[in-house]
Write an enzyme that holds these catalytic residues in place. Structure first.
Site, PDB file in Angstrom:
ATOM      1  N   GLY A 172       0.830  -1.197   0.000  1.00 16.52           N
ATOM      2  CA  GLY A 172       0.000   0.000   0.000  1.00 16.52           C
ATOM      3  C   GLY A 172       0.863   1.245   0.000  1.00 16.52           C
ATOM      4  N   GLU A 173       0.355   2.328   0.561  1.00 17.79           N
ATOM      5  CA  GLU A 173       1.042   3.626   0.672  1.00 17.79           C
ATOM      6  C   GLU A 173       1.185   4.350  -0.665  1.00 17.79           C
ATOM      7  OE1 GLU A 173       4.898   3.098   2.445  1.00 17.79           O
ATOM      8  OE2 GLU A 173       4.132   2.013   4.187  1.00 17.79           O
ATOM      9  N   GLY A 174       0.868   3.673  -1.785  1.00 20.62           N
ATOM     10  CA  GLY A 174       1.175   4.206  -3.106  1.00 20.62           C
ATOM     11  C   GLY A 174       2.522   3.716  -3.601  1.00 20.62           C
TER      12      GLY A 174
END
Length: 349
Positions: free
Chosen positions: A315-317
Site C-alpha cells: 500500500g502507501e502508493g
C-alpha cells in the site's frame, strides 16, 4: 446530496494519429509492447501527440476503522496507523524512499486517524472523525460524513492542480482497511466475501478465518444492501481514507488528470468512483497487481491490466512510485524517438 462530477468521456479524435505516430517510430510495430499502450493512453488522456508528466504527486490518505479497534480482523494494533503517519512525515517509509528516488511529491492526509496530531508540519488535516464505527453493529459512517469525505477529497485536488500537476497517484494507510475494501468489493461486484478477503497486514490461518467470519457478520447485520446505491454501500462499509480517495479520484478525472492506481485499497476506492461515474476509469493507469487476494479479481472486474507484478502488498502508493519510470519511458519514446522518415531508415515495403 452527492456532488455531481462531470467527467467527459475521452475523445477518440486523435486515436488514429496517435497510433500512427507510435507505429512510425524506428522499430517494428508493437515491439515496445506495453510501453506503446501506456504511451497511447497518456496521449489520449492529454489529447496530445507530445505527452508530458508534470509535477507528479501521490496523496497518502490515512484513517482508522472501528472494527480494527477490537482486533477482530487484524494482528497489528490500531495505533500502528498514527505511528506510520509520523513515519511518512519524517520521510522514513517506503513511499518516501521511492518518492525521493523518482522526484514525486508525497502529501500525507489525515482523513480520520484515531489520534490527535495537533499542528504537525506537512500533515494535511481533513479528519472527519477519529475512525469509523464498527460496521458489524452499525454503519461505518453517517451519510453526511460520507458526503463530507467525498468533498474533502475533491477539494484537495484544487490545491494540487495549482502546482501544475497533471499526474496523481493514490496511496493509503489504515489498519483494517483491507477488510473495508473487501466488503466494498464483495457488495459492489456481487462476489462472495471469502473470495475478496486476504491476509492484509498478516492475517493468515486461523486469524484469516476469524477475519472472514467478522466480515460475514457485518454483511449479515446490514442484510441485503442495495449495491446500486453506491453512497449507501460506501457509508456502510467504507473508511474515511477510502471515501476521500474516491472523491479525489473523481475530481482529478474531472480535471483531465492522469490517475495512477496502486494496490487493493486504492483499486477498491476506484471501484466506488467507477460506480459513481464510470468515465473515471478511462483516466487511470494501474501500477501493479497486489498480492492481496482480491486484487487480481478486482482488476479483472474493471478490465484493467497492471504494469507490474512484483508480489508487493504494502500500500502507501508504493507500487505507483516504483512503476512511475515506465510512464516516463513511454512519454520519452513518443517525444524523442526518431521516425523512419526523420532517421532516413527504410520502413517495411
Amino acid at each position: 446530496m452527492m456532488n455531481t462530477f462531470y467527467i467527459p468521456p475521452i475523445s477518440s479524435a486523435l486515436d488514429q494519429v496517435i497510433q500512427e505516430k507510435i507505429n512510425l517510430k524506428t522499430k517494428p510495430v508493437s515491439s515496445l509492447g506495453k510501453l506503446e499502450e501506456v504511451g497511447a493512453t497518456i496521449c489520449r488522456i492529454q489529447q496530445s501527440l507530445t505527452p508530458v508528466l508534470k509535477a507528479p504527486h501521490i496523496l497518502v490518505f490515512a484513517a482508522d476503522h472501528g472494527i480494527a479497534a477490537q482486533g477482530a480482523v487484524n494482528p497489528f494494533p490500531q495505533e500502528v496507523t498514527y505511528q506510520m503517519v509520523y513515519n511518512f512525515l519524517s520521510g522514513g517509509a517506503a513511499i518516501n524512499v521511492f518518492g525521493r528516488q523518482h522526484d514525486i511529491s508525497i502529501r500525507v492526509v489525515d482523513a480520520g486517524v484515531n489520534h490527535d496530531f495537533e499542528e504537525v508540519p506537512g500533515l494535511i488535516n481533513t479528519k472527519i472523525d477519529y475512525g469509523t464505527k464498527d460496521y458489524r453493529f452499525e454503519k461505518a459512517m453517517s451519510t453526511p460524513q460520507c458526503l463530507q469525505a467525498l468533498t474533502e477529497g475533491a477539494t484537495l485536488i484544487e490545491d494540487i492542480i495549482s502546482t501544475g500537476c497533471n499526474v496523481i497517484g493514490f496511496g493509503e494507510m489504515g489498519i483494517g482497511n483491507t477488510s473495508s475494501a473487501s466488503l466494498l468489493m464483495s457488495t459492489l461486484c456481487d462476489i462472495p466475501i471469502e473470495e475478496c478477503t486476504g491476509k492484509g497486514t498478516g492475517a493468515v490461518g486461523a486469524v484469516l478465518q476469524k477475519k472472514i467470519y467478522a466480515l460475514k457478520e457485518a454483511q449479515s447485520f446490514h442484510g441485503n444492501i442495495n449495491r446500486e446505491d453506491t453512497l449507501e454501500v460506501l457509508s456502510t462499509f467504507g473508511g474515511f481514507e477510502i471515501a476521500q480517495m474516491c472523491g479525489a479520484m473523481l475530481a482529478a478525472a474531472e480535471k483531465g488528470m492522469l490517475l495512477l492506481i496502486d494496490g487493493f485499497i486504492s483499486t477498491a476506492a476506484l471501484l466506488v468512483a467507477y460506480s459513481i461515474n464510470p468515465s473515471t476509469l478511462s483516466y487511470c493507469i494501474f501500477s501493479h497487481c497486489s498480492e492481496e487476494q482480491g486484487h487480481k479479481m478486482l482488476l479483472k472486474y474493471l478490465n484493467a491490466t497492471p504494469l507490474l507484478n512484483l508480489q508487493m502488498c504494502l500500500g502507501e502508493g508504493s507500487g505507483i512510485a516504483v512503476a512511475y519510470p515506465l510512464l516516463q519511458s513511454a512519454c520519452a519514446f513518443i517525444n524523442e524517438m526518431a521516425s523512419f522518415q526523420e532517421a532516413k531508415v527504410s520502413n517495411q515495403e
